[in-house]
Design a protein around this motif. Structure first.
Motif, PDB file in Angstrom:
ATOM      1  N   GLY A 196       1.139   6.508 -22.716  1.00 50.76           N
ATOM      2  CA  GLY A 196       0.977   7.549 -23.729  1.00 50.76           C
ATOM      3  C   GLY A 196       0.673   8.903 -23.117  1.00 50.76           C
ATOM      4  O   GLY A 196       1.183   9.930 -23.566  1.00 50.76           O
ATOM      5  N   ILE A 197      -0.189   8.919 -22.092  1.00 55.81           N
ATOM      6  CA  ILE A 197      -0.489  10.180 -21.395  1.00 55.81           C
ATOM      7  C   ILE A 197       0.768  10.756 -20.783  1.00 55.81           C
ATOM      8  O   ILE A 197       1.039  11.963 -20.869  1.00 55.81           O
ATOM      9  N   LEU A 198       1.563   9.898 -20.176  1.00 54.20           N
ATOM     10  CA  LEU A 198       2.814  10.339 -19.551  1.00 54.20           C
ATOM     11  C   LEU A 198       3.788  10.875 -20.595  1.00 54.20           C
ATOM     12  O   LEU A 198       4.443  11.909 -20.385  1.00 54.20           O
ATOM     13  N   GLN A 199       3.882  10.196 -21.734  1.00 56.51           N
ATOM     14  CA  GLN A 199       4.788  10.641 -22.796  1.00 56.51           C
ATOM     15  C   GLN A 199       4.376  12.010 -23.340  1.00 56.51           C
ATOM     16  O   GLN A 199       5.226  12.887 -23.533  1.00 56.51           O
ATOM     17  N   ARG A 200       3.093  12.191 -23.596  1.00 59.76           N
ATOM     18  CA  ARG A 200       2.621  13.467 -24.144  1.00 59.76           C
ATOM     19  C   ARG A 200       2.817  14.616 -23.164  1.00 59.76           C
ATOM     20  O   ARG A 200       3.109  15.747 -23.572  1.00 59.76           O
ATOM     21  N   ALA A 201       2.698  14.323 -21.875  1.00 53.74           N
ATOM     22  CA  ALA A 201       2.921  15.369 -20.880  1.00 53.74           C
ATOM     23  C   ALA A 201       4.407  15.712 -20.756  1.00 53.74           C
ATOM     24  O   ALA A 201       4.786  16.882 -20.693  1.00 53.74           O
ATOM     25  N   MET A 202       5.263  14.677 -20.769  1.00 55.75           N
ATOM     26  CA  MET A 202       6.707  14.898 -20.590  1.00 55.75           C
ATOM     27  C   MET A 202       7.315  15.665 -21.752  1.00 55.75           C
ATOM     28  O   MET A 202       8.197  16.507 -21.560  1.00 55.75           O
ATOM     29  N   CYS A 262      10.033  13.770  -9.267  1.00 55.25           N
ATOM     30  CA  CYS A 262       9.082  12.676  -9.490  1.00 55.25           C
ATOM     31  C   CYS A 262       9.793  11.336  -9.647  1.00 55.25           C
ATOM     32  O   CYS A 262       9.283  10.299  -9.197  1.00 55.25           O
ATOM     33  N   SER A 263      10.967  11.335 -10.253  1.00 56.05           N
ATOM     34  CA  SER A 263      11.736  10.084 -10.378  1.00 56.05           C
ATOM     35  C   SER A 263      12.184   9.595  -9.007  1.00 56.05           C
ATOM     36  O   SER A 263      12.153   8.384  -8.729  1.00 56.05           O
ATOM     37  N   ARG A 264      12.592  10.525  -8.145  1.00 57.67           N
ATOM     38  CA  ARG A 264      12.995  10.132  -6.789  1.00 57.67           C
ATOM     39  C   ARG A 264      11.833   9.551  -6.011  1.00 57.67           C
ATOM     40  O   ARG A 264      11.983   8.569  -5.278  1.00 57.67           O
ATOM     41  N   PRO A 306       0.819  -1.232   0.000  1.00 57.46           N
ATOM     42  CA  PRO A 306       0.000   0.000   0.000  1.00 57.46           C
ATOM     43  C   PRO A 306       0.845   1.271   0.000  1.00 57.46           C
ATOM     44  O   PRO A 306       0.489   2.250  -0.676  1.00 57.46           O
ATOM     45  N   LEU A 307       1.946   1.251   0.752  1.00 56.49           N
ATOM     46  CA  LEU A 307       2.821   2.421   0.789  1.00 56.49           C
ATOM     47  C   LEU A 307       3.414   2.699  -0.584  1.00 56.49           C
ATOM     48  O   LEU A 307       3.437   3.844  -1.063  1.00 56.49           O
ATOM     49  N   ARG A 308       3.875   1.656  -1.233  1.00 55.07           N
ATOM     50  CA  ARG A 308       4.512   1.821  -2.537  1.00 55.07           C
ATOM     51  C   ARG A 308       3.512   2.239  -3.612  1.00 55.07           C
ATOM     52  O   ARG A 308       3.827   3.066  -4.472  1.00 55.07           O
ATOM     53  N   VAL A 309       2.307   1.675  -3.568  1.00 57.95           N
ATOM     54  CA  VAL A 309       1.280   2.075  -4.527  1.00 57.95           C
ATOM     55  C   VAL A 309       0.923   3.544  -4.332  1.00 57.95           C
ATOM     56  O   VAL A 309       0.741   4.291  -5.313  1.00 57.95           O
ATOM     57  N   THR A 310       0.834   3.976  -3.076  1.00 64.44           N
ATOM     58  CA  THR A 310       0.546   5.387  -2.787  1.00 64.44           C
ATOM     59  C   THR A 310       1.617   6.298  -3.365  1.00 64.44           C
ATOM     60  O   THR A 310       1.322   7.301  -4.013  1.00 64.44           O
ATOM     61  N   LEU A 311       2.874   5.932  -3.127  1.00 60.37           N
ATOM     62  CA  LEU A 311       3.983   6.754  -3.621  1.00 60.37           C
ATOM     63  C   LEU A 311       4.019   6.772  -5.147  1.00 60.37           C
ATOM     64  O   LEU A 311       4.250   7.823  -5.762  1.00 60.37           O
ATOM     65  N   ALA A 312       3.803   5.606  -5.769  1.00 59.21           N
ATOM     66  CA  ALA A 312       3.817   5.549  -7.231  1.00 59.21           C
ATOM     67  C   ALA A 312       2.690   6.392  -7.811  1.00 59.21           C
ATOM     68  O   ALA A 312       2.879   7.110  -8.805  1.00 59.21           O
ATOM     69  N   PHE A 313       1.513   6.304  -7.211  1.00 61.50           N
ATOM     70  CA  PHE A 313       0.364   7.098  -7.677  1.00 61.50           C
ATOM     71  C   PHE A 313       0.671   8.591  -7.588  1.00 61.50           C
ATOM     72  O   PHE A 313       0.414   9.351  -8.535  1.00 61.50           O
ATOM     73  N   ILE A 314       1.232   9.014  -6.455  1.00 62.31           N
ATOM     74  CA  ILE A 314       1.573  10.435  -6.282  1.00 62.31           C
ATOM     75  C   ILE A 314       2.661  10.850  -7.260  1.00 62.31           C
ATOM     76  O   ILE A 314       2.578  11.905  -7.904  1.00 62.31           O
ATOM     77  N   GLY A 315       3.705  10.017  -7.411  1.00 67.98           N
ATOM     78  CA  GLY A 315       4.816  10.363  -8.302  1.00 67.98           C
ATOM     79  C   GLY A 315       4.391  10.490  -9.747  1.00 67.98           C
ATOM     80  O   GLY A 315       4.775  11.442 -10.444  1.00 67.98           O
ATOM     81  N   ILE A 316       3.578   9.541 -10.237  1.00 67.29           N
ATOM     82  CA  ILE A 316       3.133   9.577 -11.639  1.00 67.29           C
ATOM     83  C   ILE A 316       2.223  10.769 -11.894  1.00 67.29           C
ATOM     84  O   ILE A 316       2.354  11.472 -12.904  1.00 67.29           O
TER      85      ILE A 316
END
Length: 438
Positions: free
Chosen positions: A256-262, A198-200, A158-168
């Motif tokens: 794809g959403i991430l690529q277009r934003a980056m 965000c990578s960190r 749960p901790l890791r999913v939370t962090l990944a969700f926030i980071g992405i």
């Protein structure tokens, strides 16, 4: 209502702890020492488990040694040397047995397909997915394993999913906002800050412990960074210590959403599927990028596919035809804490991420190496092989000449014919009669 209030309080407390203990330190590139304490406890636990297994099951030592040498013990000397050691200069029918031996070795355990499956462990790391060669489980080990399952699935996941969700989400929102700014040094600085932060956060979501060596050789703007490829998270690990312009194919869905934003905030180089087949167009786009010394270094994985953290396979020459300065980077994961290798033919991205997030941790060493340039009279293939050799030596990896594309494709007929010619030269060359002209 009481149940709702309790859930809200628990959620707010959870998010407060995540933000204060993990997110804020990540923004400033700091560590509170929690991950270091966790890793020390983990190392001690795994060492204890190894001792318990060795004490309770001495036969496991046989499996321990076999995990490193493979199924069979083979002679690694070249075939030419093997033939010359078997006989003199005359061809003998018994030479057929030597070729048969080499063929059977390749059938039982070839050096290519085993690079596309997970690396075998020397000792068990208390994960069921790696418990193939270690059958001895004592009551104490079982209790520790159950405790580990509870920790990994009920707390860490749960901790890791939370962090990944926030980071992405921060990556998508941050790059989209920064992308609206006019081109300037401020936009470039903000873009790098968003990518680094965000990578960190995403690396923290994997309990990542990364050690960077020789930082004086970090890739510079206007150059090309090439590295061996084990996992999609290679990009996150490298971006945690510096920003890169990435090269890749346009995807759909969340990727794809991430690529277009980056790409709005940073000059990444994305290609449509049809464009990827046009090698000249790809080369042109990359040359235009490195011609601008103000742009971030390009990050390329010349193998073109993920290899299982034991070897470096053939580097595609396209990355070395562009020109410019090459900055080699060697990456080596420690499989004892978690298998970072992505076997894309077996697991989809969701399954892979679930395996990663339910592992103990991701531990990786990154070696930056001195920049390399193409020497006079050296073609792109020779240059690629020279860079590949340097990365393999630095990372302690096995260097292989095979194409990583063999993961999904068959061996080309031209390559088979080339090997047949080599075999015939060995026989005819050694068996040809000598002519004395006196």
């Amino acid at each position: 209502m009481e149940g709702t209030d309790l859930a809200v309080k628990l959620l707010s407390t959870w998010l407060t702890l995540v933000v204060s203990l993990i997110l804020l330190p990540s923004v400033f590139g700091l560590s509170l020492g929690i991950s270091e304490v966790y890793m020390k406890i983990l190392v001690k636990t795994l060492e204890w488990a190894t001792l318990r297994i060795e004490k309770g099951a001495p036969k496991e030592s046989v499996l321990k040694s076999s995990a490193s040498v493979g199924i069979i013990q083979r002679d690694e000397s070249p075939m030419e040397k093997g033939l010359s050691g078997l006989r003199g200069r005359d061809f003998e029918l018994s030479d057929v047995f030597y070729f048969s031996k080499k063929g059977l070795e390749a059938i039982v355990e070839d050096e290519v397909t085993q690079r596309f499956s997970s690396e075998e462990l020397v000792s068990w790391n208390l994960l069921t997915r790696t418990n193939v060669n270690f059958q001895y489980i004592s009551p104490k080990l079982t209790m520790v394993w159950v405790l580990g399952v509870l920790i990994r699935y009920c707390f860490l996941l749960p901790l890791r999913v939370t962090l990944a969700f926030i980071g992405i989400n921060l990556m998508i929102i941050g790059t989209t906002v920064v992308g609206q700014l006019p081109d300037s040094s401020l936009k470039n600085w903000l873009s790098e800050l968003v990518h680094l932060t965000c990578s960190r956060i995403c690396v923290r979501s994997l309990s990542g412990t990364i050690r960077y060596h020789n930082k004086q050789y970090r890739p510079q703007k206007g150059g090309i960074c090439v590295a061996n490829h084990t996992s999609p998270i290679d990009v996150l690990i490298l971006t945690t210590d510096g920003c890169y312009a990435m090269v890749g194919q346009v995807h759909g869905g969340l990727m794809g959403i991430l690529q277009r934003a980056m790409v709005k905030a940073c000059p990444h180089v994305w290609f449509e599927r049809s464009e990827m087949r046009d090698r000249h167009l790809v080369t042109k786009r990359l040359k235009e990028h490195i011609a601008d010394r103000k742009k971030l270094p390009i990050l390329i994985f010349p193998e073109g596919t993920c290899i299982n953290n034991t070897s470096v396979m053939m580097f595609k020459k396209g990355s070395f035809e562009i020109g410019g300065t090459i900055y080699p980077v060697a990456m080596k994961y420690n499989p004892q804490f978690g298998d970072a290798f992505w076997n894309s033919s077996k697991y989809n991205m969701v399954s892979y991420l679930l395996r990663i997030m339910t592992s103990w941790a991701i531990v990786c060493d990154v070696w930056y190496m001195p920049p390399m340039t193409r020497e006079e009279g050296e073609d792109a293939v020779q240059f690629a092989n020279r860079v590949k050799s340097a990365i393999a030596i630095q990372g302690g990896l096995t260097e292989l000449p095979w194409d990583g594309g063999l993961k999904r494709a068959k061996v080309k007929d031209t390559f088979k014919e080339e090997q047949q010619k080599n075999y015939s030269k060995m026989i005819v060359g050694n068996g040809s009669p000598s002519l004395d002209l006196d």
